[in-house]
Design a protein around this motif. Structure first.
Motif, PDB file in Angstrom:
ATOM      1  N   LEU B 108       0.813  -1.216   0.000  1.00  0.00           N
ATOM      2  CA  LEU B 108       0.000   0.000   0.000  1.00  0.00           C
ATOM      3  C   LEU B 108       0.846   1.266   0.000  1.00  0.00           C
ATOM      4  CD1 LEU B 108      -2.789  -1.322   0.646  1.00  0.00           C
ATOM      5  CD2 LEU B 108      -3.018   0.335   2.482  1.00  0.00           C
ATOM      6  N   THR B 136       0.248  -6.641   3.216  1.00  0.00           N
ATOM      7  CA  THR B 136      -0.733  -5.885   2.432  1.00  0.00           C
ATOM      8  C   THR B 136      -1.458  -4.865   3.298  1.00  0.00           C
ATOM      9  OG1 THR B 136      -2.502  -7.479   2.886  1.00  0.00           O
ATOM     10  CG2 THR B 136      -1.136  -7.895   0.942  1.00  0.00           C
ATOM     11  N   HIS B 148      -7.463   5.373   0.106  1.00  0.00           N
ATOM     12  CA  HIS B 148      -8.596   4.458   0.045  1.00  0.00           C
ATOM     13  C   HIS B 148      -9.638   4.795   1.107  1.00  0.00           C
ATOM     14  CE1 HIS B 148      -6.275   2.007  -2.727  1.00  0.00           C
ATOM     15  NE2 HIS B 148      -5.254   2.203  -1.925  1.00  0.00           N
ATOM     16  N   GLU B 156      -8.595  -8.777  -3.313  1.00  0.00           N
ATOM     17  CA  GLU B 156      -8.003  -7.634  -3.988  1.00  0.00           C
ATOM     18  C   GLU B 156      -6.585  -7.367  -3.451  1.00  0.00           C
ATOM     19  OE1 GLU B 156     -10.012  -3.386  -5.319  1.00  0.00           O
ATOM     20  OE2 GLU B 156     -10.998  -4.654  -3.824  1.00  0.00           O
ATOM     21  N   ARG B 157      -6.437  -7.490  -2.125  1.00  0.00           N
ATOM     22  CA  ARG B 157      -5.124  -7.225  -1.533  1.00  0.00           C
ATOM     23  C   ARG B 157      -4.092  -8.248  -2.006  1.00  0.00           C
ATOM     24  NH1 ARG B 157      -7.500  -7.470   4.025  1.00  0.00           N
ATOM     25  NH2 ARG B 157      -5.403  -7.863   4.805  1.00  0.00           N
ATOM     26  N   TRP B 160      -3.179  -7.588  -5.594  1.00  0.00           N
ATOM     27  CA  TRP B 160      -2.320  -6.406  -5.599  1.00  0.00           C
ATOM     28  C   TRP B 160      -0.886  -6.803  -5.199  1.00  0.00           C
ATOM     29  CZ3 TRP B 160      -4.053  -1.249  -2.806  1.00  0.00           C
ATOM     30  CH2 TRP B 160      -3.081  -0.266  -3.013  1.00  0.00           C
ATOM     31  N   GLU B 163       0.924  -8.672  -7.955  1.00  0.00           N
ATOM     32  CA  GLU B 163       1.416  -7.836  -9.056  1.00  0.00           C
ATOM     33  C   GLU B 163       2.622  -7.008  -8.609  1.00  0.00           C
ATOM     34  OE1 GLU B 163      -1.387  -5.193 -11.050  1.00  0.00           O
ATOM     35  OE2 GLU B 163       0.252  -4.373 -12.271  1.00  0.00           O
ATOM     36  N   PHE B 164       2.537  -6.500  -7.397  1.00  0.00           N
ATOM     37  CA  PHE B 164       3.656  -5.718  -6.825  1.00  0.00           C
ATOM     38  C   PHE B 164       4.929  -6.569  -6.831  1.00  0.00           C
ATOM     39  CE2 PHE B 164       4.613  -2.053  -3.930  1.00  0.00           C
ATOM     40  CZ  PHE B 164       5.873  -2.441  -3.499  1.00  0.00           C
ATOM     41  N   ARG B 205      -2.795  -2.901 -11.990  1.00  0.00           N
ATOM     42  CA  ARG B 205      -2.574  -1.739 -11.132  1.00  0.00           C
ATOM     43  C   ARG B 205      -1.349  -0.920 -11.533  1.00  0.00           C
ATOM     44  NH1 ARG B 205      -4.947  -0.386  -6.157  1.00  0.00           N
ATOM     45  NH2 ARG B 205      -6.238  -2.236  -6.038  1.00  0.00           N
ATOM     46  N   TYR B 206      -0.377  -1.542 -12.150  1.00  0.00           N
ATOM     47  CA  TYR B 206       0.884  -0.846 -12.423  1.00  0.00           C
ATOM     48  C   TYR B 206       1.274  -0.914 -13.891  1.00  0.00           C
ATOM     49  CZ  TYR B 206       1.364  -1.122  -7.351  1.00  0.00           C
ATOM     50  OH  TYR B 206       1.156  -1.024  -6.005  1.00  0.00           O
TER      51      TYR B 206
END
Lengths: 461, 461
Positions: B108, B136, B148, B156-157, B160, B163-164, B205-206
Motif C-alpha cells: 500500500l 498488504t 482508500h 483484492e489485496r 495487488w 502484481e507488486f 494496477r501498475y
C-alpha cells in the motif's frame, strides 16, 4: 564584508554524476558507489573538511534517447546505474554527527504520507540534519516508470508538487502539537490524544486521513531546497524553499537570478536573508596555477564530448544526436530559435571565440562551472560569487573522491583563513546551522506554519 | 538431531510493540526509539549475541477504534507513534557486518518501482543482508492514509501484492543480466546496453517501463518473508516466501501449520527444506526458576489489560470495548460464533481454568507466547518447537532493551552449547546464511527465476 559561504558535497548515488568520462581516470573510485564504506569514508572526510551538507541529486528514470536508443547512456554510465539516495543518507546519518544530509525526492516516486514519515524518521535519527530537495522529475523515462505515458505538463507537475508539499506540511506541522508526547509513567499516559490530529486531506490527487505516524522531529519540516528555473519554478521556490540551487553561467548572471528570487520572496512576505542561493561549481585546485592547469588537462583527457552532448540533450530537451557535432553552431541556432537564450549564455561564458561548433558547445557545457587555480585564485573567484549574492556552493566532482580530498587539503584552510568557510559546526539542527539565530523550525510567514493549529480541535483521532 | 534455530530480534520502530504497558518499567528505554544510538547499540548487541537477523514489523496507520475513538491507542502508545523502518534498517546497515536486516514493507505504501530500487540499494549497502517481509496492511487506518476509503477485500489485496511482487521480480531478476556491468576503462565502456532491459510491465494496477535503475545487488531479490494465515495467504507464502512467520499457540499447533505449508510448497514444486518457519516467542529468563518467575511477576505488574484487549480488537477485527471485560467468556463466544476457533485455541493454550472472563482472555493473549524459566528450561521448550518443525524464533521483547540483553547473557551460551544457535556467522549473504549450501540468489522453481531471461532480446533500452 566577510560573510561565509556554505560548501556542500554534490553527488548522485551513481558512478558518473556530472563529469562524464572521468570514471576512467586512474584515481577514480566512483565504481565503488555501491559499497557503503566508500560513502561513509567520504562523509567523514566532508565533516573533517567542515562541509555544511552532503547534497544528493537524483533522477528516477533513464535519461532519454541518443541516436534512437537509450543504449549510449547505459554504455557510458550517464546517471545509470543509479542507486537510491534515501537509503544512502539514512546510512550516512548513523556515522556522522554534524553534516547536513540533503536528498532529492521526486513527487512522482513516493506517496506523500510515506515520504513524510520517512523524512520525519531520518530527521529524528540525524537529530535534525535532514533536508529535502523537492523535484517533479523532468525526465519522461521517470514518469514511465510509475505509470504515466510520459512527462506531465509543467503546470500539472507544479500543482502536483504543491499538493504533495501541502500534505507534508499538514503532517509535519499540524498533526502533532508540541507537548503531545507526555510519557507520564505514573498515570500510564504516553501521548495526549487531544494533541494528535487527523489531517483529513482531500485534494485533486491525494486523500490522506492521518494522523502522522511520527512524533515531531527536531525540525518538523526538513530544510527545503528547490531548483526551479522557470517563472513558475521560481515562484514555487521563492514562496517556500529555504535553499535554492542555481547553475548560473557567471556571477553576473547569478546576481540577476538572486535579485529576482529575493524580490519574489519579499512578495510572499518572506525575509530574503532567510534564503540560501547555492551555486554549482567544479573546482580544480593546485598548489600552483601550472599544477592546477596540468590537472585540468589530465581530467579533460578523460572527458567524453559525446556524453556531454547527450547530457545537454536530456537537459535542454533536444536530441543533439541528430545534429552533426562538427557543424558550426550558427546552423543549430538558426534552426532552433527557442534555444537561443540558453545557448547564447553558454557561449558568452566561454573564452571568446572558443565555441564554434556543436562539439565545442558540448565540451564547454561540461566545463562552464569550472574554477581552476591556486587556493588563493579560487577563493578570489568564490568571493566574486559571494558578492553577487550567492551564499553557498554545491561542489561538483571531477574525479571521485579526489575532488573532495583536494578540496579538504587545499581549499578548506584558505577559505577558513578568509572567513569564507566555517571553522566549526554551529550547534543545533541543519536549519539552525544554515540560518544562525533561527530556531530549529520554520517560522511565519512560511506557508507551512499556517497548518500548525489548523487541526487543533477539529478532528481528534 | 541438533539442527539449529534462527534467532531474530523482533521489533517495530516504536516505543511499544507487543507488550503494552511495560514502557513504564524502570528498566525500559523504549522511549529512546528515535535516537539512532539506541538502535545501533542494540544492533551491535545482537551481532555479539549471534542473532541471525533484526526483523522489523510495521503498521502504516493507526490501530482502529476503542470506545469510539483512536485516542486510547495514542494514549497508550500502542504502535503509535511509529517511525519508518526502512530508514532505520538503512542506518543499521552501515554499523553492522553480519546480521540480517529484515523490514516489513506494505504494498500500500510504495510504488513497486521505488520499492525495488530502495531494496536493491540496501542490499548493496549491506552486502546482501536485506530481507523483505511482504504485507498488504490489514488496518483500515493504513488504507485511509493512502487514498482508500477503507480496507480492500482480501482477494483484492492479494492480487495487488502479487502484481507488486511480480514487478519487483522483473526488475530484480530480469532487467539486468549478469555481466552487464563491464567497466572497461580502455574502451570507455561501463555497461553493456544489450544486457540491460526494459520490463514494460502492464498489469491491473501498475505500468512500469524500466529498466531497473540499480545494477544487480548480491541477492538480487531480497530474502522474502511472509506471514499469511488465511488459505490464500498460505498459498501466497508457500509459492514464493523463503521465511514464514507464525504465531502458533503451541508446538502442536505449529506442527500442523508447518505441515500444511510444506505440503503447499511441494505443490508448487519447491523443496520444503528451503523454507524457514519462524515462531514469535517471548522469553523470560532467570538464573533460577524462581528468579524467572519473579521477573515475570514484575513485568506483569506493568501489563495493561485494556491495552491487550484493544490490541486483540485490532487483530481479530472485533471491538472488544463494547464488551464488559469482566463478563464471562461464554457470553462472548455465544454472541460471536465466528470467533470460536481463534478464541478456543487461545483458551486451550492457557493453564486449565485460568481464562474465565474477557479480561482473562486479553491478559492471556498478551502472554500466550511466553516461555519462562532457566536457560535450560527455555532451551528444552525451544527444542520442542524445533521438533515440531519450527526452524527459527522471532524474539518478542517484554522490556526494551533488557529482553535482548538478558537473552545474550543467559540464552546465547546455553543455546550454543546445545547446538541450537550458531557460534559464528556463515560467510556470504543473508540467503546463504539462512540456507547453508545455497547461493546468494533465488533458484528454480521459485517464480522470480522465470523472469531472468524473459526480457533478454525483446526490449533493449
Amino acid at each position: 564584508m566577510s560573510r561565509r559561504l556554505l560548501f556542500n558535497l554534490f553527488q548522485m548515488n551513481c558512478p558518473s554524476h556530472m563529469t562524464h568520462g572521468t570514471w576512467r581516470h586512474p584515481a577514480s573510485r566512483s565504481y565503488q558507489y555501491n559499497d557503503i564504506a566508500y560513502w561513509t569514508d567520504l562523509a567523514k572526510l566532508c565533516e573533517r573538511g567542515m562541509f555544511d551538507a552532503m547534497f544528493f541529486a537524483d533522477v528516477a528514470g533513464s535519461y532519454g534517447s541518443w541516436k534512437g536508443s537509450e543504449g549510449f547512456y547505459v554504455e557510458n554510465a550517464i546517471q545509470i546505474p543509479i542507486s537510491d539516495p534515501v537509503a544512502l543518507v539514512s546510512a550516512l546519518g548513523s556515522v556522522t554527527e554534524n553534516i547536513g544530509l540533503v536528498v532529492t525526492g521526486s513527487v512522482l516516486q513516493y506517496h506523500p504520507f510515506t515520504w513524510a514519515r520517512m523524512a520525519s524518521t531520518i530527521d529524528h535519527h540525524t537529530r535534525g540534519r535532514f533536508g529535502w530537495n523537492i523535484v517533479t522529475s523532468f525526465l519522461p523515462g521517470a514518469a514511465r516508470n510509475v505509470g504515466h505515458e510520459g512527462l506531465l505538463s509543467h503546470d500539472e507537475r507544479y500543482a502536483w508538487a504543491q499538493e504533495f508539499l501541502d500534505v507534508g506540511f499538514k503532517l509535519w506541522e499540524g498533526s502533532w502539537e508540541d507537548g503531545a508526547v507526555v510519557r507520564d509513567v505514573e498515570r500510564g499516559f504516553y501521548t495526549d490524544p487531544n494533541k494528535v490530529h487527523k489531517i483529513n486531506h482531500e485534494g485533486a490527487r491525494y486523500k490522506v486521513s492521518g494522523p502522522h505516524l511520527v512524533e515531531p522531529s527536531p525540525q518538523r519540516t526538513p530544510v527545503l531546497f528547490q531548483a526551479g528555473t522557470s517563472d513558475q519554478g521560481r515562484d514555487f521556490a521563492a514562496r517556500q524553499a529555504e535553499g535554492i540551487f542555481t547553475m548560473s553561467q557567471s556571477p553576473e548572471h547569478a546576481a540577476t537570478v538572486v535579485a529576482d528570487l529575493k524580490k519574489r520572496a519579499v512578495g510572499y512576505g518572506r525575509d530574503p536573508e532567510r534564503l540560501h542561493f547555492i551555486q554549482g561549481l567544479a573546482l580544480v585546485v593546485g598548489s600552483t596555477e601550472e599544477e592546477a592547469k596540468a590537472l585540468e588537462r589530465e581530467i579533460d583527457e578523460y572527458a567524453n564530448v559525446e556524453a556531454e552532448a547527450a547530457m545537454m540533450s536530456g537537459a535542454v530537451g533536444l536530441d543533439l544526436s541528430k545534429v552533426d557535432l562538427d557543424a558550426p553552431l550558427t546552423d543549430l541556432l538558426q534552426n532552433l530559435p527557442g534555444l537561443r537564450g540558453t545557448v547564447q549564455r553558454l557561449i558568452d561564458s566561454a573564452p571568446a571565440g572558443s565555441v564554434a561548433t556543436v562539439a565545442d558547445l558540448a565540451r564547454h557545457n561540461g566545463k562552464q562551472w569550472r574554477v581552476v587555480g591556486t587556493p588563493e585564485q579560487i577563493a578570489d573567484t568564490l568571493e566574486k560569487w559571494r558578492d553577487a549574492g550567492i551564499t553557498g556552493v554545491n561542489l561538483i566532482s571531477l574525479v571521485m573522491p579526489k575532488t573532495y580530498e583536494d578540496f579538504v587539503e587545499h581549499m578548506t584552510p584558505e577559505l577558513q583563513r578568509r572567513g569564507l568557510m566555517q571553522r566549526e559546526y554551529a550547534p543545533g539542527t541543519l536549519r539552525e546551522k544554515l540560518f544562525p539565530g533561527s530556531g530549529p523550525r520554520l517560522t511565519a510567514p512560511h506557508p507551512a506554519v499556517n497548518y500548525r493549529s489548523r487541526f487543533a480541535s477539529a478532528t481528534r483521532p
